[in-house]
Design a protein around this motif. Structure first.
Motif, PDB file in Angstrom:
ATOM      1  N   HIS A 165      91.559  13.898  50.786  1.00 29.92           N
ATOM      2  CA  HIS A 165      92.977  14.081  50.480  1.00 29.92           C
ATOM      3  C   HIS A 165      93.390  13.254  49.259  1.00 29.92           C
ATOM      4  O   HIS A 165      92.790  12.230  48.933  1.00 29.92           O
ATOM      5  N   PHE A 166      94.451  13.716  48.616  1.00 32.96           N
ATOM      6  CA  PHE A 166      94.957  13.070  47.408  1.00 32.96           C
ATOM      7  C   PHE A 166      95.555  11.694  47.715  1.00 32.96           C
ATOM      8  O   PHE A 166      96.052  11.445  48.813  1.00 32.96           O
ATOM      9  N   TRP A 167      95.536  10.829  46.713  1.00 33.27           N
ATOM     10  CA  TRP A 167      96.265   9.572  46.778  1.00 33.27           C
ATOM     11  C   TRP A 167      97.295   9.554  45.643  1.00 33.27           C
ATOM     12  O   TRP A 167      97.531  10.578  44.993  1.00 33.27           O
ATOM     13  N   ILE A 168      97.938   8.415  45.415  1.00 35.44           N
ATOM     14  CA  ILE A 168      99.054   8.327  44.471  1.00 35.44           C
ATOM     15  C   ILE A 168      98.755   9.013  43.145  1.00 35.44           C
ATOM     16  O   ILE A 168      99.489   9.906  42.702  1.00 35.44           O
ATOM     17  N   GLU A 225      92.795  20.292  47.203  1.00 37.76           N
ATOM     18  CA  GLU A 225      91.951  19.130  46.923  1.00 37.76           C
ATOM     19  C   GLU A 225      90.605  19.542  46.322  1.00 37.76           C
ATOM     20  O   GLU A 225      90.230  19.087  45.237  1.00 37.76           O
ATOM     21  N   ALA A 226      89.869  20.385  47.021  1.00 33.65           N
ATOM     22  CA  ALA A 226      88.546  20.780  46.532  1.00 33.65           C
ATOM     23  C   ALA A 226      88.648  21.528  45.211  1.00 33.65           C
ATOM     24  O   ALA A 226      87.830  21.336  44.306  1.00 33.65           O
ATOM     25  N   ALA A 227      89.664  22.376  45.081  1.00 35.13           N
ATOM     26  CA  ALA A 227      89.821  23.182  43.866  1.00 35.13           C
ATOM     27  C   ALA A 227      89.976  22.299  42.636  1.00 35.13           C
ATOM     28  O   ALA A 227      89.332  22.524  41.597  1.00 35.13           O
ATOM     29  N   THR A 228      90.828  21.295  42.721  1.00 33.20           N
ATOM     30  CA  THR A 228      91.058  20.439  41.554  1.00 33.20           C
ATOM     31  C   THR A 228      89.946  19.407  41.374  1.00 33.20           C
ATOM     32  O   THR A 228      89.669  18.980  40.249  1.00 33.20           O
ATOM     33  N   HIS A 229      89.298  19.009  42.465  1.00 34.37           N
ATOM     34  CA  HIS A 229      88.156  18.102  42.331  1.00 34.37           C
ATOM     35  C   HIS A 229      87.006  18.780  41.577  1.00 34.37           C
ATOM     36  O   HIS A 229      86.223  18.100  40.895  1.00 34.37           O
ATOM     37  N   TRP A 230      86.897  20.097  41.697  1.00 37.30           N
ATOM     38  CA  TRP A 230      85.822  20.798  41.006  1.00 37.30           C
ATOM     39  C   TRP A 230      85.944  20.675  39.491  1.00 37.30           C
ATOM     40  O   TRP A 230      84.936  20.699  38.780  1.00 37.30           O
ATOM     41  N   LEU A 231      87.156  20.551  38.972  1.00 41.04           N
ATOM     42  CA  LEU A 231      87.299  20.353  37.531  1.00 41.04           C
ATOM     43  C   LEU A 231      86.668  19.032  37.111  1.00 41.04           C
ATOM     44  O   LEU A 231      85.930  18.964  36.127  1.00 41.04           O
ATOM     45  N   SER A 232      86.951  17.976  37.873  1.00 42.60           N
ATOM     46  CA  SER A 232      86.347  16.669  37.577  1.00 42.60           C
ATOM     47  C   SER A 232      84.834  16.732  37.728  1.00 42.60           C
ATOM     48  O   SER A 232      84.098  16.125  36.932  1.00 42.60           O
ATOM     49  N   LEU A 233      84.364  17.455  38.741  1.00 39.19           N
ATOM     50  CA  LEU A 233      82.919  17.598  38.940  1.00 39.19           C
ATOM     51  C   LEU A 233      82.285  18.332  37.761  1.00 39.19           C
ATOM     52  O   LEU A 233      81.187  17.962  37.314  1.00 39.19           O
ATOM     53  N   PHE A 234      82.954  19.349  37.270  1.00 41.09           N
ATOM     54  CA  PHE A 234      82.424  20.087  36.113  1.00 41.09           C
ATOM     55  C   PHE A 234      82.215  19.147  34.929  1.00 41.09           C
ATOM     56  O   PHE A 234      81.172  19.190  34.261  1.00 41.09           O
ATOM     57  N   PHE A 235      83.182  18.284  34.646  1.00 44.59           N
ATOM     58  CA  PHE A 235      83.042  17.337  33.542  1.00 44.59           C
ATOM     59  C   PHE A 235      81.877  16.365  33.804  1.00 44.59           C
ATOM     60  O   PHE A 235      81.131  16.024  32.883  1.00 44.59           O
ATOM     61  N   ALA A 236      81.749  15.920  35.050  1.00 48.86           N
ATOM     62  CA  ALA A 236      80.670  14.988  35.388  1.00 48.86           C
ATOM     63  C   ALA A 236      79.300  15.644  35.218  1.00 48.86           C
ATOM     64  O   ALA A 236      78.356  15.017  34.712  1.00 48.86           O
ATOM     65  N   LEU A 237      79.180  16.899  35.634  1.00 46.47           N
ATOM     66  CA  LEU A 237      77.910  17.609  35.478  1.00 46.47           C
ATOM     67  C   LEU A 237      77.607  17.864  34.005  1.00 46.47           C
ATOM     68  O   LEU A 237      76.444  17.807  33.583  1.00 46.47           O
TER      69      LEU A 237
END
Length: 532
Positions: free
Chosen positions: A46-49, A93-105
């Motif tokens: 889940h999201f935080w601040i 949550e998962a949908a927007t986390h995937w953008l960060s994961l894409f950059f990390a990959l």
């Protein structure tokens, strides 16, 4: 007589090249798959601040985002990309986390290219491997924030910089300038890495004799690269100046010296990672320095500068204007990894041992599964709210994440968009952004009589007020200008509502805490049962 069939040399070379490419692709794919495994275990956290702020800002119309950020203090690139991503994928949550994961990959093939093109294949594979399992990236690959993008752009900027200004490959000057400006449009601490790059230019300049034509050529090359950055950054300069004068990080205290010393630990998976870098990688860099004048006088000093200077300069700046946060050190991850990869590959058996220990440490790291209980408080409180009820957060920056979850839950219940949100600053019309402009002064200009009491007086009989406050377990951590005022206002607001004879406390969420937890909140639901 036996007939001997001879293979054509060209065919042998083609097969050899094809096999090498196949192995190259297979190795890269293996690292990406490993990274996927490590960095998808908490995708639904889940999201935080801060993540609530990311979603809230990205929800604004695309071309309005730069203007909205005058209140927040951040540059716009990540939020504009997130806006487009949300339109395509959604804002879960998962949908927007995937953008960060894409950059990390994406950092992995970039690291492989960087290490190989700058040094050799061995450095390239070690750098790619370190990037694939780095704990800092593992954590922020599963968070709706810009830090994995910062590492990606930092890796590109670092590689282009070394090509252009250490190895004199002039075609990389403009790509360096573009990568650096994209970094500046992603996070303001990119300025500290840019400053380190400038210091590296000075290091190189002093390696030439006075009046040498190489000095003039270096300055011309630097003008092309840094000039590209300056030209492309120019449109944002007025906004940056406004942010620098009016926003900031009033929630932070000046960091102590111990914070500076331990800063690399936070990027390298702990104290053990720092020790390995100092011992094994340090020994390898000593070997590199003995190979030639360029390595001794330019490569090793410049690498050390761009890896260490961003951290030191950020710490020194935070002594004057406190803004220190571990996650902001993302700007130093790429040069540190390049330094580590080169040193480990050149340290012989010590480097192999250090790399093995580092891999074991990093493979066991994981992203936090719980960042805040905001979703729990929002769902429990939100389900009890009715049309016209009021939600007050004494911590203004919690409103974006609280409103996101409360509105999401109420939409499922068929009662969307009918709750009012407020902070110690009054009614929050735009629940997607926190106005940090002159934050502590804003706190001091407002008070209970001017903000809270008018809201309580206007509530109709039967109306509810949900007061959401931070649960403070360690008051010593709440001593910064902003957080100390949040703590004071939280105590005051609870005292007023508990003592107001017109209101009764009907629910407390949660009733008890099993431990401090990260960013804990508590919701108090009051009902107005009479006037006067």
């Amino acid at each position: 007589m036996a007939t001997v069939a001879l293979r054509r040399p060209g065919t042998v070379r083609v097969r050899s090249v094809s096999r090498a490419r196949l192995l190259y692709g297979a190795g890269l794919l293996a690292l990406i798959v490993l990274s996927l495994f490590l960095r998808t275990r908490e995708m639904g956290a889940h999201f935080w601040i801060d993540e609530g702020l990311s979603i809230g800002i990205a929800r604004h119309p695309f071309f309005d985002i730069p203007g909205v950020l005058l209140q927040d203090g951040s540059p716009p690139l990540y939020y504009m990309v997130l806006h487009l991503w949300i339109q395509l994928v959604g804002e879960g949550e998962a949908a927007t986390h995937w953008l960060s994961l894409f950059f990390a990959l994406a950092c992995i093939p970039v690291a492989l290219w960087a290490g190989t093109s700058l040094f050799d294949r061995r450095v390239g594979w070690v750098l790619a491997g370190l990037t694939a399992i780095n704990p800092f990236l593992t954590s922020y690959a599963q968070e709706t924030r810009m830090y994995s993008l910062v590492v990606l752009l930092g890796m590109l900027a670092t590689a282009f910089y070394l090509h252009a200004y250490v190895y004199d490959r002039r075609r990389y000057r403009i790509p360096f300038g573009v990568a650096l400006v994209l970094l500046l449009y992603t996070h303001n601490w990119g300025l500290f890495l840019g400053f380190a790059f400038a210091v590296g230019i000075a290091v190189r300049w002093f390696t030439f004799t006075k009046g040498a034509p190489e000095r003039r050529q270096l300055l011309r090359d630097a003008a092309v690269g840094f000039g590209t950055t300056a030209l492309l950054y120019l449109p944002w300069v007025p906004s940056f100046i406004s942010q620098a004068l009016n926003t900031g990080a009033p929630w932070a205290n000046a960091p102590g010296f111990r914070t500076l010393v331990r800063a690399p630990d936070l990027l390298l998976g702990g104290f053990g990672g720092t020790v390995i870098l100092l011992l094994a990688a340090g020994a390898g860099l000593g070997t590199v320095a003995q190979r030639g004048l360029r390595e001794r006088n330019v490569l090793v000093p410049v690498l050390a500068v761009i890896a260490v200077a961003p951290i030191v300069v950020a710490w020194l700046t935070s002594q004057v204007s406190p803004a220190w946060a571990t996650r902001y050190l993302a700007v130093a991850v790429a040069p540190l990894l390049v330094l580590a990869a080169l040193g480990l590959t050149r340290a012989g058996r010590l480097g192999i041992a250090g790399l093995a220990i580092l891999a074991i440490m990093w493979l066991s790291a994981s992203a936090p599964s719980t960042k805040s209980n905001a979703h729990y408080v929002a769902y429990e409180i939100g389900g009890q709210l009715k049309r016209g009820d009021l939600v007050i957060s004494t911590q203004p920056e919690q409103i974006p994440v609280l409103s996101l979850y409360i509105d999401r839950w109420r939409k499922r219940l068929g009662r969307p968009g009918d709750v009012t949100y407020a902070s110690p600053f009054g009614i929050q019309k735009d629940t997607g952004v926190t106005d940090w402009r002159d934050g502590t002064e804003h706190f001091d200009r407002t008070g209970i009589d001017t903000q809270l009491m008018p809201l309580l007086d206007k509530m109709p009989v039967g109306g509810q007020v949900a007061l959401i406050v931070p649960k403070v377990f360690k008051p010593k951590r709440w001593t910064a200008p902003w957080t100390s005022r949040v703590l004071e206002r939280s105590i005051e607001y609870q005292g007023i509502l508990r003592g107001d004879p017109r209101y009764e406390l009907t629910a407390t969420v949660p009733l008890w805490f099993g431990g401090p937890g990260p960013n804990p909140l508590q919701g108090l639901l009051f009902r107005k049962y009479r006037n006067g």
